[in-house]
Design a protein around this motif. Structure first.
Motif, PDB file in Angstrom:
ATOM      1  N   ALA A 285      33.256  40.066  39.113  1.00  0.00           N
ATOM      2  CA  ALA A 285      33.394  40.453  37.707  1.00  0.00           C
ATOM      3  C   ALA A 285      34.677  39.884  37.132  1.00  0.00           C
ATOM      4  CB  ALA A 285      33.386  41.962  37.578  1.00  0.00           C
ATOM      5  N   THR A 286      34.599  39.428  35.908  1.00  0.00           N
ATOM      6  CA  THR A 286      35.783  38.907  35.219  1.00  0.00           C
ATOM      7  C   THR A 286      36.160  39.861  34.082  1.00  0.00           C
ATOM      8  OG1 THR A 286      34.432  37.600  33.684  1.00  0.00           O
ATOM      9  CG2 THR A 286      35.153  36.516  35.732  1.00  0.00           C
ATOM     10  N   VAL A 287      37.406  39.731  33.582  1.00  0.00           N
ATOM     11  CA  VAL A 287      37.859  40.566  32.482  1.00  0.00           C
ATOM     12  C   VAL A 287      38.745  39.737  31.566  1.00  0.00           C
ATOM     13  CG1 VAL A 287      39.848  41.438  33.777  1.00  0.00           C
ATOM     14  CG2 VAL A 287      38.951  42.749  31.838  1.00  0.00           C
ATOM     15  N   ASP A 288      38.612  39.882  30.243  1.00  0.00           N
ATOM     16  CA  ASP A 288      39.443  39.112  29.321  1.00  0.00           C
ATOM     17  C   ASP A 288      40.660  39.933  28.879  1.00  0.00           C
ATOM     18  OD1 ASP A 288      38.638  40.884  27.339  1.00  0.00           O
ATOM     19  OD2 ASP A 288      37.280  39.481  26.359  1.00  0.00           O
ATOM     20  N   LYS A 289      41.454  39.385  27.961  1.00  0.00           N
ATOM     21  CA  LYS A 289      42.706  40.017  27.540  1.00  0.00           C
ATOM     22  C   LYS A 289      42.497  41.309  26.739  1.00  0.00           C
ATOM     23  CE  LYS A 289      43.062  37.231  23.336  1.00  0.00           C
ATOM     24  NZ  LYS A 289      43.931  36.293  22.563  1.00  0.00           N
ATOM     25  N   ASN A 290      41.276  41.536  26.298  1.00  0.00           N
ATOM     26  CA  ASN A 290      40.974  42.754  25.520  1.00  0.00           C
ATOM     27  C   ASN A 290      40.262  43.824  26.347  1.00  0.00           C
ATOM     28  OD1 ASN A 290      42.023  41.705  23.011  1.00  0.00           O
ATOM     29  ND2 ASN A 290      40.177  40.413  22.929  1.00  0.00           N
ATOM     30  N   GLY A 291      40.069  43.552  27.659  1.00  0.00           N
ATOM     31  CA  GLY A 291      39.425  44.532  28.526  1.00  0.00           C
ATOM     32  C   GLY A 291      37.914  44.421  28.596  1.00  0.00           C
ATOM     33  N   LYS A 292      37.360  43.293  28.156  1.00  0.00           N
ATOM     34  CA  LYS A 292      35.907  43.096  28.226  1.00  0.00           C
ATOM     35  C   LYS A 292      35.543  42.532  29.596  1.00  0.00           C
ATOM     36  CE  LYS A 292      32.039  40.884  25.833  1.00  0.00           C
ATOM     37  NZ  LYS A 292      31.648  40.002  24.704  1.00  0.00           N
ATOM     38  N   VAL A 293      34.690  43.283  30.316  1.00  0.00           N
ATOM     39  CA  VAL A 293      34.313  42.923  31.683  1.00  0.00           C
ATOM     40  C   VAL A 293      32.917  42.300  31.685  1.00  0.00           C
ATOM     41  CG1 VAL A 293      33.888  43.779  34.025  1.00  0.00           C
ATOM     42  CG2 VAL A 293      35.694  44.810  32.614  1.00  0.00           C
ATOM     43  N   LYS A 297      28.122  38.513  39.954  1.00  0.00           N
ATOM     44  CA  LYS A 297      27.134  38.637  41.028  1.00  0.00           C
ATOM     45  C   LYS A 297      27.342  39.967  41.743  1.00  0.00           C
ATOM     46  CE  LYS A 297      29.578  36.428  44.885  1.00  0.00           C
ATOM     47  NZ  LYS A 297      29.505  35.359  45.912  1.00  0.00           N
ATOM     48  N   ASN A 298      26.389  40.310  42.586  1.00  0.00           N
ATOM     49  CA  ASN A 298      26.444  41.594  43.279  1.00  0.00           C
ATOM     50  C   ASN A 298      27.725  41.747  44.097  1.00  0.00           C
ATOM     51  OD1 ASN A 298      23.931  41.916  42.237  1.00  0.00           O
ATOM     52  ND2 ASN A 298      22.850  42.044  44.205  1.00  0.00           N
ATOM     53  N   GLY A 299      28.291  42.938  44.025  1.00  0.00           N
ATOM     54  CA  GLY A 299      29.514  43.203  44.751  1.00  0.00           C
ATOM     55  C   GLY A 299      30.362  44.225  44.000  1.00  0.00           C
ATOM     56  N   THR A 300      31.610  44.383  44.400  1.00  0.00           N
ATOM     57  CA  THR A 300      32.515  45.351  43.786  1.00  0.00           C
ATOM     58  C   THR A 300      33.845  44.694  43.454  1.00  0.00           C
ATOM     59  OG1 THR A 300      31.531  47.165  45.055  1.00  0.00           O
ATOM     60  CG2 THR A 300      33.683  47.562  44.092  1.00  0.00           C
ATOM     61  N   ALA A 301      34.387  45.039  42.308  1.00  0.00           N
ATOM     62  CA  ALA A 301      35.691  44.517  41.902  1.00  0.00           C
ATOM     63  C   ALA A 301      36.472  45.621  41.209  1.00  0.00           C
ATOM     64  CB  ALA A 301      35.531  43.313  40.980  1.00  0.00           C
ATOM     65  N   LYS A 302      37.798  45.544  41.328  1.00  0.00           N
ATOM     66  CA  LYS A 302      38.649  46.504  40.636  1.00  0.00           C
ATOM     67  C   LYS A 302      39.299  45.830  39.433  1.00  0.00           C
ATOM     68  CE  LYS A 302      39.899  50.007  44.050  1.00  0.00           C
ATOM     69  NZ  LYS A 302      41.018  50.753  44.694  1.00  0.00           N
ATOM     70  N   ILE A 303      39.164  46.473  38.290  1.00  0.00           N
ATOM     71  CA  ILE A 303      39.775  45.967  37.066  1.00  0.00           C
ATOM     72  C   ILE A 303      41.018  46.814  36.800  1.00  0.00           C
ATOM     73  CG2 ILE A 303      39.467  45.516  34.627  1.00  0.00           C
ATOM     74  CD1 ILE A 303      37.636  43.875  36.492  1.00  0.00           C
ATOM     75  N   THR A 304      42.162  46.133  36.635  1.00  0.00           N
ATOM     76  CA  THR A 304      43.438  46.828  36.451  1.00  0.00           C
ATOM     77  C   THR A 304      44.053  46.487  35.106  1.00  0.00           C
ATOM     78  OG1 THR A 304      43.859  46.791  38.836  1.00  0.00           O
ATOM     79  CG2 THR A 304      45.730  47.224  37.394  1.00  0.00           C
ATOM     80  N   ALA A 305      44.518  47.521  34.411  1.00  0.00           N
ATOM     81  CA  ALA A 305      45.277  47.355  33.170  1.00  0.00           C
ATOM     82  C   ALA A 305      46.709  47.761  33.474  1.00  0.00           C
ATOM     83  CB  ALA A 305      44.705  48.246  32.076  1.00  0.00           C
ATOM     84  N   SER A 306      47.702  46.971  33.025  1.00  0.00           N
ATOM     85  CA  SER A 306      49.095  47.298  33.322  1.00  0.00           C
ATOM     86  C   SER A 306      49.990  46.973  32.137  1.00  0.00           C
ATOM     87  CB  SER A 306      49.563  46.529  34.566  1.00  0.00           C
ATOM     88  OG  SER A 306      49.451  45.131  34.371  1.00  0.00           O
ATOM     89  N   VAL A 307      51.072  47.779  31.993  1.00  0.00           N
ATOM     90  CA  VAL A 307      52.062  47.578  30.949  1.00  0.00           C
ATOM     91  C   VAL A 307      53.348  48.284  31.361  1.00  0.00           C
ATOM     92  CG1 VAL A 307      51.228  49.578  29.652  1.00  0.00           C
ATOM     93  CG2 VAL A 307      52.590  47.847  28.490  1.00  0.00           C
ATOM     94  N   ASN A 308      54.460  47.559  31.327  1.00  0.00           N
ATOM     95  CA  ASN A 308      55.767  48.132  31.664  1.00  0.00           C
ATOM     96  C   ASN A 308      55.765  48.837  33.019  1.00  0.00           C
ATOM     97  OD1 ASN A 308      56.841  47.257  29.221  1.00  0.00           O
ATOM     98  ND2 ASN A 308      56.345  49.188  28.198  1.00  0.00           N
ATOM     99  N   GLY A 309      55.034  48.291  33.976  1.00  0.00           N
ATOM    100  CA  GLY A 309      54.988  48.878  35.305  1.00  0.00           C
ATOM    101  C   GLY A 309      53.996  50.026  35.444  1.00  0.00           C
ATOM    102  N   LYS A 310      53.380  50.425  34.350  1.00  0.00           N
ATOM    103  CA  LYS A 310      52.360  51.488  34.388  1.00  0.00           C
ATOM    104  C   LYS A 310      50.983  50.848  34.568  1.00  0.00           C
ATOM    105  CE  LYS A 310      55.567  54.460  33.190  1.00  0.00           C
ATOM    106  NZ  LYS A 310      56.677  53.511  32.982  1.00  0.00           N
ATOM    107  N   LYS A 311      50.141  51.449  35.451  1.00  0.00           N
ATOM    108  CA  LYS A 311      48.834  50.861  35.749  1.00  0.00           C
ATOM    109  C   LYS A 311      47.701  51.893  35.673  1.00  0.00           C
ATOM    110  CE  LYS A 311      50.627  47.283  38.847  1.00  0.00           C
ATOM    111  NZ  LYS A 311      50.538  46.675  40.209  1.00  0.00           N
TER     112      LYS A 311
END
Length: 396
Positions: A285-293, A297-311
């Motif tokens: 899975a891919t994600v763009d700068k606005n959070g659109k995923v 293909k089949n599988g699992t992915a982790k999408i992370t948002a971060s700012v100022n060390g906060k995730k």
């Protein structure tokens, strides 16, 4: 032989029958003398025989409180009607219901009851107060059990923040309605207490607040139902930075090539510092700068948002998940089992919900029971995060 002397036999004082003093004296036998038989004070005097206080006085024989008073003995409540059968009350506000008891002349006394005092209360005078968002029934009951009810909807709204900071010259659309009742309620208007400090506008349901100059202003949001909520805005010179970050959802399922927009909740909500998005496995899975995923293909992915060390993270599972059957027909009191077909390892049904439990009920694992003739839709949620639907038709 001397004839009778007048003094012996004809003396009027002895034998004369017409002497008024003996037989016709009006004071003894004459019936028409007012003083004996018709004297008002003896036989017809109002105070003796016709005096209202004795025989006709309302307080004794015809007094409404004894024999004809509508509210006690002869007129009973046959029905009760309320001024309204449906009513909306804003949380914290009051409205008054009026009960009319029939027929005419029946006592108007009623007892007021609320089906849920946590939603709405009612006092002895029919004054209804909204406590929190929801629906309750207010009922008026007569002493002999006649009833009438009004369905009361308590309108309520909550914003996602009651205070926020905003940098001078910046605008934010972060202020939103977090929850409301009725759930289909919508924003009618917005207003700023000081437009010179913070301006606000409403466009297509979106609230935009703009900082004008340093200071404080209160933004009030009014719903179509009349419910209101407010947020105090502090406009400042410095930028507003993110103190914490939270993902709107922590688990998402996608079929290949499908997309989803992820949202994050900042604290404070008006923070404007830039968020960075990243995928742990772009082959899945891919994600763009606005959070659109986008699922690849089949599988699992982790999408992370971060700012100022906060995730904040969200697990995205890509695969093929479907039901073996998407519909079924079942008889009343009979059952059918919903079955899952998934490409995701260890996937399973985790919850189910029926659109109409009077027609069909369903267990957490997907066992459906027919209750009465009709149709219902079962919403199925899987461990992988997929949401699927199953239609059941119940026949007699």
């Amino acid at each position: 032989t001397e004839p009778d002397k007048p003094d012996d036999t004809e003396n009027p004082t002895d034998t004369e029958p017409d002497k008024p003093d003996d037989t016709e004296n009006p004071t003894d036998t004459e019936p028409d003398k007012p003083g004996d038989t018709e004297k008002p004070g003896d036989t017809e005097k109002p105070g003796d025989t016709e005096k209202p206080g004795d025989t006709e006085k309302p307080g004794n024989t015809e007094k409404p409180g004894d024999t004809e008073k509508p509210g006690t003995t002869e007129v009973k409540a046959a029905s009760v009607k309320l001024s309204e059968t449906k009513m909306t009350v804003v949380k914290g506000k009051t409205r008054t219901l009026k009960a009319t008891v029939g027929p005419e002349g029946a006592p108007q006394d009623v007892k007021w009851e609320s089906s849920d005092k946590k939603i709405a209360t009612v006092d002895a005078k029919g004054v209804v107060k909204g406590v929190k968002g929801g629906t309750a029934k207010i009922t008026a009951v007569t002493p002999n059990g006649k009833k009438a009810a009004c369905t009361v909807t308590v309108a309520d709204v909550k914003l996602n923040a009651d205070k926020m900071q905003l940098q001078k010259g910046k605008s934010t659309t972060a202020l939103k309605v977090e929850s409301c009742y009725p759930v289909k309620d919508a924003v009618k208007s917005v207003k700023s207490s000081k437009t010179s400090v913070a301006a606000v506008k409403l466009s297509k349901g979106k609230i935009t607040v703009t900082g004008k100059k340093n200071g404080k202003a209160t933004i009030t949001v009014t719903m179509k139902s009349g419910a209101t909520a407010s947020c105090q805005v502090t406009v400042q010179k410095n930028a507003v930075k993110t103190k914490s970050l939270k993902m709107s959802t922590t688990k998402v399922f996608l079929a290949a090539k499908k997309t989803v927009k992820l949202d994050v909740v900042r604290n404070p909500i008006s923070a404007t510092d830039k968020i960075t998005w990243k995928s742990s496995n772009t082959k899945v899975a891919t994600v763009d700068k606005n959070g659109k995923v986008k699922a690849v293909k089949n599988g699992t992915a982790k999408i992370t948002a971060s700012v100022n060390g906060k995730k904040a993270t969200c697990t995205v599972t890509v695969g093929t998940v479907k039901l073996q059957k998407t519909k079924a027909t079942v008889k009343v009191n009979k059952t059918t089992q919903i079955k899952l077909k998934s490409s995701v390892k260890n996937d399973k049904i985790t919850s189910c919900k029926s659109s109409n439990t009077k027609i069909a009920t369903v267990t957490k694992a997907g066992k459906v029971t027919g209750k009465k003739a009709g149709s219902a839709t079962i919403t199925v949620t899987t461990k992988s995060g997929a949401k699927l639907t199953f239609k059941v038709t119940v026949k007699k």
